[in-house]
Write a protein that holds these residues in place. Structure first.
Motif, mmCIF file in Angstrom:
data_model
loop_
_atom_site.group_PDB
_atom_site.id
_atom_site.type_symbol
_atom_site.label_atom_id
_atom_site.label_comp_id
_atom_site.label_asym_id
_atom_site.label_seq_id
_atom_site.Cartn_x
_atom_site.Cartn_y
_atom_site.Cartn_z
ATOM 1 N N VAL A 353 2.209 -3.460 27.374
ATOM 2 C CA VAL A 353 0.831 -3.156 26.548
ATOM 3 C C VAL A 353 1.131 -2.921 25.752
ATOM 4 N N MET A 354 0.769 -2.442 24.805
ATOM 5 C CA MET A 354 1.265 -1.897 23.750
ATOM 6 C C MET A 354 -0.160 -0.392 23.845
ATOM 7 N N PRO A 355 0.485 0.351 23.301
ATOM 8 C CA PRO A 355 -0.913 1.482 22.706
ATOM 9 C C PRO A 355 -1.176 1.478 21.501
ATOM 10 N N PRO A 356 -2.278 2.327 21.917
ATOM 11 C CA PRO A 356 -3.241 2.751 20.365
ATOM 12 C C PRO A 356 -2.280 3.158 19.215
ATOM 13 N N LEU A 357 -2.203 2.564 17.856
ATOM 14 C CA LEU A 357 -0.996 3.309 17.162
ATOM 15 C C LEU A 357 -1.393 3.950 15.265
ATOM 16 N N TRP A 358 -1.418 5.022 16.231
ATOM 17 C CA TRP A 358 -2.013 5.809 14.627
ATOM 18 C C TRP A 358 -0.852 6.044 13.689
ATOM 19 N N CYS A 359 -2.268 6.022 12.534
ATOM 20 C CA CYS A 359 -1.630 5.832 10.795
ATOM 21 C C CYS A 359 -1.922 7.312 10.301
ATOM 22 N N ARG A 360 -1.903 7.357 9.599
ATOM 23 C CA ARG A 360 -2.883 8.675 8.302
ATOM 24 C C ARG A 360 -2.582 7.850 6.664
ATOM 25 N N LEU A 361 -1.283 6.777 6.860
ATOM 26 C CA LEU A 361 -2.248 6.306 5.332
ATOM 27 C C LEU A 361 -1.955 4.246 5.719
ATOM 28 N N ASP A 362 -3.036 4.152 4.699
ATOM 29 C CA ASP A 362 -3.521 2.559 4.761
ATOM 30 C C ASP A 362 -2.355 2.607 4.199
ATOM 31 N N ARG A 363 -2.043 1.064 4.533
ATOM 32 C CA ARG A 363 -1.159 -0.477 4.468
ATOM 33 C C ARG A 363 -1.583 -1.486 3.212
ATOM 34 N N LEU A 364 -0.725 -1.183 2.762
ATOM 35 C CA LEU A 364 -2.018 -2.486 1.199
ATOM 36 C C LEU A 364 -0.829 -3.226 0.452
ATOM 37 N N TRP A 365 -0.424 -3.861 -0.329
ATOM 38 C CA TRP A 365 0.077 -5.064 -1.436
ATOM 39 C C TRP A 365 1.079 -4.255 -2.195
ATOM 40 N N PHE A 366 0.412 -3.111 -2.471
ATOM 41 C CA PHE A 366 0.048 -2.678 -3.626
ATOM 42 C C PHE A 366 0.510 -1.375 -3.926
ATOM 43 N N SER A 367 0.226 -0.432 -5.159
ATOM 44 C CA SER A 367 0.534 0.574 -4.948
ATOM 45 C C SER A 367 -0.797 1.069 -5.275
ATOM 46 N N HIS A 368 -1.038 2.697 -4.163
ATOM 47 C CA HIS A 368 -2.444 3.556 -3.830
ATOM 48 C C HIS A 368 -2.001 4.492 -3.641
ATOM 49 N N PRO A 369 -3.124 5.387 -3.575
ATOM 50 C CA PRO A 369 -2.552 6.944 -3.477
ATOM 51 C C PRO A 369 -2.678 7.051 -1.498
ATOM 52 N N GLY A 370 -2.862 6.098 -0.747
ATOM 53 C CA GLY A 370 -2.692 6.361 0.792
ATOM 54 C C GLY A 370 -4.188 5.512 1.074
ATOM 55 N N ILE A 371 -4.915 6.477 0.794
ATOM 56 C CA ILE A 371 -6.508 5.380 1.060
ATOM 57 C C ILE A 371 -6.765 5.524 0.613
ATOM 58 N N LEU A 372 -7.499 4.155 -0.567
ATOM 59 C CA LEU A 372 -8.308 3.591 -1.536
ATOM 60 C C LEU A 372 -9.739 4.587 -1.526
ATOM 61 N N VAL A 373 -9.202 5.169 -2.640
ATOM 62 C CA VAL A 373 -10.742 6.060 -3.510
ATOM 63 C C VAL A 373 -11.842 5.045 -3.317
ATOM 64 N N GLY A 374 -12.962 6.150 -2.494
ATOM 65 C CA GLY A 374 -14.629 5.572 -2.149
ATOM 66 C C GLY A 374 -14.410 4.443 -1.179
#
Length: 547
Positions: A353-374
């Motif tokens: 049973v996988m643990p909850p997974l924590w991230c600091r930055l988002d994942r997308l299919w294009f370049s971005h600053p880490g989190i989508l602005v707005g």
């Protein structure tokens, strides 16, 4: 097509069911992401993802007045469940449909042909893709906009309203997503449907969603009035409404931002867009949210389950700036623990049973600053497993000769699911790792008075087998930690097969700004490479997974 159109006309004129004033057709059972239904049907023998709502959904909503089948297998499944259905004669494949493939485009055209055919009969249509779930009955909400010709969902990730009003059309810059939309049989809607159909049939290369967006954006504005949120679109007569992304959720607003939670609202639907592991990834996300139907055997694995309490230092989770470096430090720390847990599950033949997974930055299919602005994405955030792990690879049938036995796994929310039977939840062993030589830390299989098994750190395969062979009947074994729980297999062949397997389990983070390529590969064995740093490939020769 004339055959099934005539058939529809016969049914409509002879069955009282079709004479209702407000007829709702849930055509999403067979359209757009049809492959999700076929995958669920083959594994569970029941309806698709859309048949797995939360407890707030009403039972009548799950039995639509009529459905249309694109293949014989689906036709039979719906028929034997008592759902009125007819064969569209589409001769569609029941296999997984890849985005952009000829079959994918054919599926979209079948949907538009159906809209164009049904609207003249005077029926309203509520259509959805099968890779989404209705969380509660949307009809009362849709009835608030009686003047709308078409209501559609969007890929908007930045909220434009903080309540349940329609999204403000002037502020929506994302594509209109036809995974969820509602049509009324007005002259304007019929005209749009016909031109949309003619456009798609004239050019096989046009994606049905792009065609819809091109048409409705041909003229956009002004607003219909000051209150409704509707906008004149298409030919200047069509009244269009954009369903709020906070409660008609995309895969981003629901699974990443949890926008509905932050705004204290109840969502009507979730569409598994914005994800990275194909059909399997979509299914896993719905399981994480506990809105996916699985048969009883899914919740009682024959070999039992393995779980552990993840340990994450506050400094990794919360301290410092949210950067690529701090994101990878956090995720890599968790990857190492999960790697050990996979090895123990592999060793004990248990389902992890996988643990909850924590991230600091988002994942997308294009370049971005880490989190989508707005957007309302919090940092850190509980990220879907497919942000880091290749869920589709983890479920793939790999050669045992090369990769060893498959390691089964479950979603992090598994034990919160009410479908987990009592005999599983009540058959539980807590394992507390201890330092060799400390009090009560030995290799015996006796437990303490509190029902806790003390187990030495750095134990080898033989110790695991000798101790846990006495607990084969226990359904759940929970480790207090995976730090230093298992150093690795002494059998080099077995160790090699395990490494071959799990190295393929992690994917990429995407994407660094102002760098091509911008993706960075996760590495299951990052800690064995001195000086490892999260940087994108510097040359095309470097652009490959770390195995």
């Amino acid at each position: 097509m004339p055959g099934w159109r005539n058939q529809f006309q016969e049914i409509a004129s002879s069955k009282p069911l079709f004479l209702t004033i407000y007829a709702t057709v849930v055509a999403g059972i067979v359209f757009s992401s049809f492959y999700v239904f076929s995958a669920v049907y083959s594994s569970a023998g029941r309806g698709g993802a859309g048949s797995a709502p939360s407890s707030s959904a009403t039972s009548w909503w799950l039995s639509p007045p009529a459905s249309r089948a694109m293949d014989t297998k689906l036709l039979e499944a719906l028929y034997w469940k008592g759902i009125p259905v007819f064969d569209m004669g589409s001769h569609m494949s029941t296999g997984d449909v890849g985005w952009g493939s000829p079959t994918f485009h054919k599926m979209g055209r079948e949907k538009v042909i159906l809209i164009d055919t049904v609207l003249p009969f005077g029926y309203e249509l509520l259509m959805c893709d099968t890779d989404m779930v209705w969380l509660k009955n949307p009809l009362p909400y849709l009835s608030h906009f009686p003047e709308a010709d078409v209501l559609t969902s969007t890929d908007q990730v930045v909220p434009t309203v903080a309540d349940d009003r329609l999204d403000i059309w002037q502020q929506v810059g994302a594509a209109y997503n036809i995974g969820i939309f509602h049509w009324r049989p007005t002259d304007a809607a019929k005209k749009l449907a016909k031109e949309w159909k003619d456009m798609l049939l004239a050019d096989d290369a046009i994606w049905d969603q792009n065609g819809f967006n091109d048409l409705v954006h041909r003229q956009l504005g002004p607003s219909v009035d000051q209150e409704s949120g509707l906008v004149y679109a298409y030919d200047g007569n069509l009244k269009l409404g954009l369903l709020p992304a906070s409660i008609f959720c995309s895969g981003h607003t629901y699974f990443v931002q949890a926008m509905y939670q932050q705004l204290r609202m109840e969502p009507y639907a979730v569409h598994t867009t914005f994800q990275y592991a194909g059909t399997e990834g979509k299914r896993h996300r719905l399981r994480e949210a506990m809105v996916f139907y699985d048969p009883p055997e899914y919740f009682d694995s024959p070999g039992g389950f393995l779980t552990f309490k993840p340990s994450i230092p506050k400094s990794l989770l919360l301290d410092g700036e949210h950067t690529i470096e701090s994101h990878f430090s956090l995720v890599n720390y968790q990857i190492k623990q999960i790697r050990t847990a996979l090895a123990v599950a592999f060793l004990l033949n248990r389902t992890l049973v996988m643990p909850p997974l924590w991230c600091r930055l988002d994942r997308l299919w294009f370049s971005h600053p880490g989190i989508l602005v707005g957007s309302m994405t919090r940092q850190p955030f509980l990220c879907p497993l497919d942000h880091v792990f290749e869920v589709n690879v983890m479920l793939k049938q790999l050669s045992e000769e090369e990769f060893g036995p498959r390691i089964n796994f479950r979603e992090y929310s598994f034990f919160d699911n009410p479908s987990v039977p009592r005999q599983v939840k009540e058959s539980w062993l807590d394992v507390q790792l201890c330092q060799v030589g400390s009090r009560n830390c030995n290799v015996s299989n006796s437990t303490t008075a509190l029902g806790v098994l003390k187990f030495p750190k750095h134990s080898n395969e033989e110790t695991f087998h000798s101790v846990f062979s006495s607990f084969k009947e226990v359904k759940v074994i929970q480790f207090s930690s995976m730090q230093d729980a298992f150093p690795g297999f002494t059998d080099k062949i077995r160790e090699g097969k395990f490494r071959n397997r799990v190295k393929r389990y992690v994917g990429i983070w995407c994407c660094v700004e102002n760098h091509i390529p911008g993706h960075i590969y996760y590495d299951m064995y990052w800690d064995e490479k001195p000086g490892w740093k999260p940087i994108p490939p510097q040359t095309s020769e470097d652009d490959h997974p770390p195995w």
